[in-house]
Design a protein around this motif. Structure first.
Motif, mmCIF file in Angstrom:
data_model
loop_
_atom_site.group_PDB
_atom_site.id
_atom_site.type_symbol
_atom_site.label_atom_id
_atom_site.label_comp_id
_atom_site.label_asym_id
_atom_site.label_seq_id
_atom_site.Cartn_x
_atom_site.Cartn_y
_atom_site.Cartn_z
ATOM 1 N N LEU A 54 0.877 -1.156 0.000
ATOM 2 C CA LEU A 54 0.000 0.000 0.000
ATOM 3 C C LEU A 54 0.921 1.213 0.000
ATOM 4 O O LEU A 54 1.755 1.358 0.903
ATOM 5 C CB LEU A 54 -0.904 0.004 1.232
ATOM 6 N N ARG A 55 0.768 2.061 -1.018
ATOM 7 C CA ARG A 55 1.744 3.128 -1.244
ATOM 8 C C ARG A 55 1.043 4.452 -1.525
ATOM 9 O O ARG A 55 0.052 4.507 -2.254
ATOM 10 C CB ARG A 55 2.606 2.732 -2.442
ATOM 11 N N LEU A 56 1.600 5.513 -0.978
ATOM 12 C CA LEU A 56 1.251 6.879 -1.359
ATOM 13 C C LEU A 56 2.461 7.434 -2.094
ATOM 14 O O LEU A 56 3.565 7.450 -1.550
ATOM 15 C CB LEU A 56 0.991 7.747 -0.129
ATOM 16 N N THR A 69 -0.301 13.211 -6.570
ATOM 17 C CA THR A 69 -0.229 12.237 -5.492
ATOM 18 C C THR A 69 -1.145 11.075 -5.846
ATOM 19 O O THR A 69 -2.299 11.275 -6.230
ATOM 20 C CB THR A 69 -0.642 12.856 -4.150
ATOM 21 N N LEU A 70 -0.602 9.864 -5.731
ATOM 22 C CA LEU A 70 -1.321 8.650 -6.112
ATOM 23 C C LEU A 70 -1.363 7.683 -4.941
ATOM 24 O O LEU A 70 -0.367 7.509 -4.230
ATOM 25 C CB LEU A 70 -0.621 7.974 -7.295
ATOM 26 N N LEU A 71 -2.505 7.029 -4.769
ATOM 27 C CA LEU A 71 -2.653 5.946 -3.802
ATOM 28 C C LEU A 71 -2.698 4.652 -4.593
ATOM 29 O O LEU A 71 -3.483 4.517 -5.540
ATOM 30 C CB LEU A 71 -3.940 6.123 -2.994
ATOM 31 N N SER A 94 -4.839 15.397 -1.961
ATOM 32 C CA SER A 94 -3.968 15.955 -0.945
ATOM 33 C C SER A 94 -3.177 14.851 -0.254
ATOM 34 O O SER A 94 -3.767 13.917 0.297
ATOM 35 C CB SER A 94 -4.809 16.709 0.095
ATOM 36 N N MET A 95 -1.856 14.982 -0.252
ATOM 37 C CA MET A 95 -1.012 14.019 0.451
ATOM 38 C C MET A 95 -1.342 14.047 1.944
ATOM 39 O O MET A 95 -1.460 12.993 2.574
ATOM 40 C CB MET A 95 0.465 14.333 0.214
ATOM 41 N N ALA A 96 -1.511 15.237 2.517
ATOM 42 C CA ALA A 96 -1.794 15.343 3.950
ATOM 43 C C ALA A 96 -3.123 14.667 4.301
ATOM 44 O O ALA A 96 -3.210 13.940 5.300
ATOM 45 C CB ALA A 96 -1.808 16.811 4.376
ATOM 46 N N ALA A 97 -4.144 14.873 3.498
ATOM 47 C CA ALA A 97 -5.441 14.245 3.758
ATOM 48 C C ALA A 97 -5.349 12.725 3.616
ATOM 49 O O ALA A 97 -5.926 11.983 4.421
ATOM 50 C CB ALA A 97 -6.505 14.810 2.820
ATOM 51 N N ALA A 98 -4.637 12.251 2.595
ATOM 52 C CA ALA A 98 -4.489 10.805 2.398
ATOM 53 C C ALA A 98 -3.723 10.176 3.564
ATOM 54 O O ALA A 98 -4.087 9.097 4.046
ATOM 55 C CB ALA A 98 -3.782 10.526 1.075
ATOM 56 N N ARG A 99 -2.668 10.842 4.017
ATOM 57 C CA ARG A 99 -1.931 10.348 5.197
ATOM 58 C C ARG A 99 -2.863 10.271 6.412
ATOM 59 O O ARG A 99 -2.861 9.290 7.150
ATOM 60 C CB ARG A 99 -0.756 11.266 5.524
ATOM 61 N N GLY A 100 -3.639 11.324 6.630
ATOM 62 C CA GLY A 100 -4.563 11.344 7.756
ATOM 63 C C GLY A 100 -5.593 10.234 7.669
ATOM 64 O O GLY A 100 -5.895 9.577 8.677
ATOM 65 N N LEU A 101 -6.129 10.005 6.484
ATOM 66 C CA LEU A 101 -7.105 8.946 6.268
ATOM 67 C C LEU A 101 -6.501 7.575 6.589
ATOM 68 O O LEU A 101 -7.100 6.774 7.311
ATOM 69 C CB LEU A 101 -7.594 8.989 4.823
ATOM 70 N N LEU A 102 -5.308 7.305 6.066
ATOM 71 C CA LEU A 102 -4.671 6.013 6.310
ATOM 72 C C LEU A 102 -4.373 5.816 7.800
ATOM 73 O O LEU A 102 -4.595 4.727 8.348
ATOM 74 C CB LEU A 102 -3.403 5.870 5.472
ATOM 75 N N ARG A 103 -3.889 6.858 8.456
ATOM 76 C CA ARG A 103 -3.612 6.760 9.901
ATOM 77 C C ARG A 103 -4.899 6.532 10.685
ATOM 78 O O ARG A 103 -4.920 5.738 11.634
ATOM 79 C CB ARG A 103 -2.884 8.005 10.377
#
Length: 188
Positions: A54-56, A69-71, A94-103
């Protein structure tokens, strides 16, 4: 989508000579990218054990100075001859939003892979010359397929191209850049 892929380690001399060889074979130069890949792992599912990823990715086009930015989800490798995997990929805003979602879903970032990638293409074949921080120079050959029906023919096509480019089959690597970097850091 099925990504049929071969990856080979290159000497710096091989890497320097491949753009001219590819041009002579009719491969058109494409993007020049700086890719930063953040790999994720979960408590309920250890992708290192399941051979998944699983990669950002943040891909910055060094020519146009634009970024995307790709998921991406990559399934387990499908065969013993290549790095063929099922792949699902989508752009995220948004990289920041995607990081927050994954966390928030219980995932944690495991490792970051940085590379510069030069792409070349002809027909359905994409050739990537990668300079990977901490690893060196690599060649990736890829064909994307809608289904697995033509997988073996695609692997044969990529192996023939590898031979045409003068890259020995002994240079092939089945591990991802993440696996190679993790193995290297475990040895230190």
């Amino acid at each position: 989508m099925l990504e049929v892929e071969l990856k080979a380690v290159l000497t710096p001399e091989q890497a320097a000579g491949l753009p001219d060889r590819l041009a002579a074979l009719g491969y058109a130069p494409g993007a020049l990218l700086r890719e930063t890949d953040v790999y994720w792992n979960g408590d309920s599912r250890d992708f290192r054990k399941t051979d998944e990823a699983l990669r950002l990715r943040t891909a910055e086009d060094l020519k146009t100075h634009t970024a995307e930015t790709l998921l991406t989800y990559k399934g387990p490798k499908r065969d013993g001859r290549s790095n063929t995997r099922t792949e699902y990929e989508t752009a995220v805003g948004s990289m920041a939003a995607a990081r927050g979602l994954l966390r928030a879903l219980g995932f944690r970032d495991l490792f970051t892979v940085d590379k510069t990638r030069r792409e070349f293409s002809r027909g359905k074949v994409t050739v990537c010359l990668d300079s990977v921080a901490g690893l060196g120079e690599y060649l990736e050959l890829e064909i994307l397929l809608e289904d697995a029906e033509r997988r073996e023919a695609a692997v044969d096509t990529l192996l023939a191209l590898l031979d045409t480019l003068g890259v020995r089959r002994e240079a092939l690597r089945r591990e991802s850049y993440l696996e190679l970097l993790l193995r290297g850091s475990a040895m230190e």
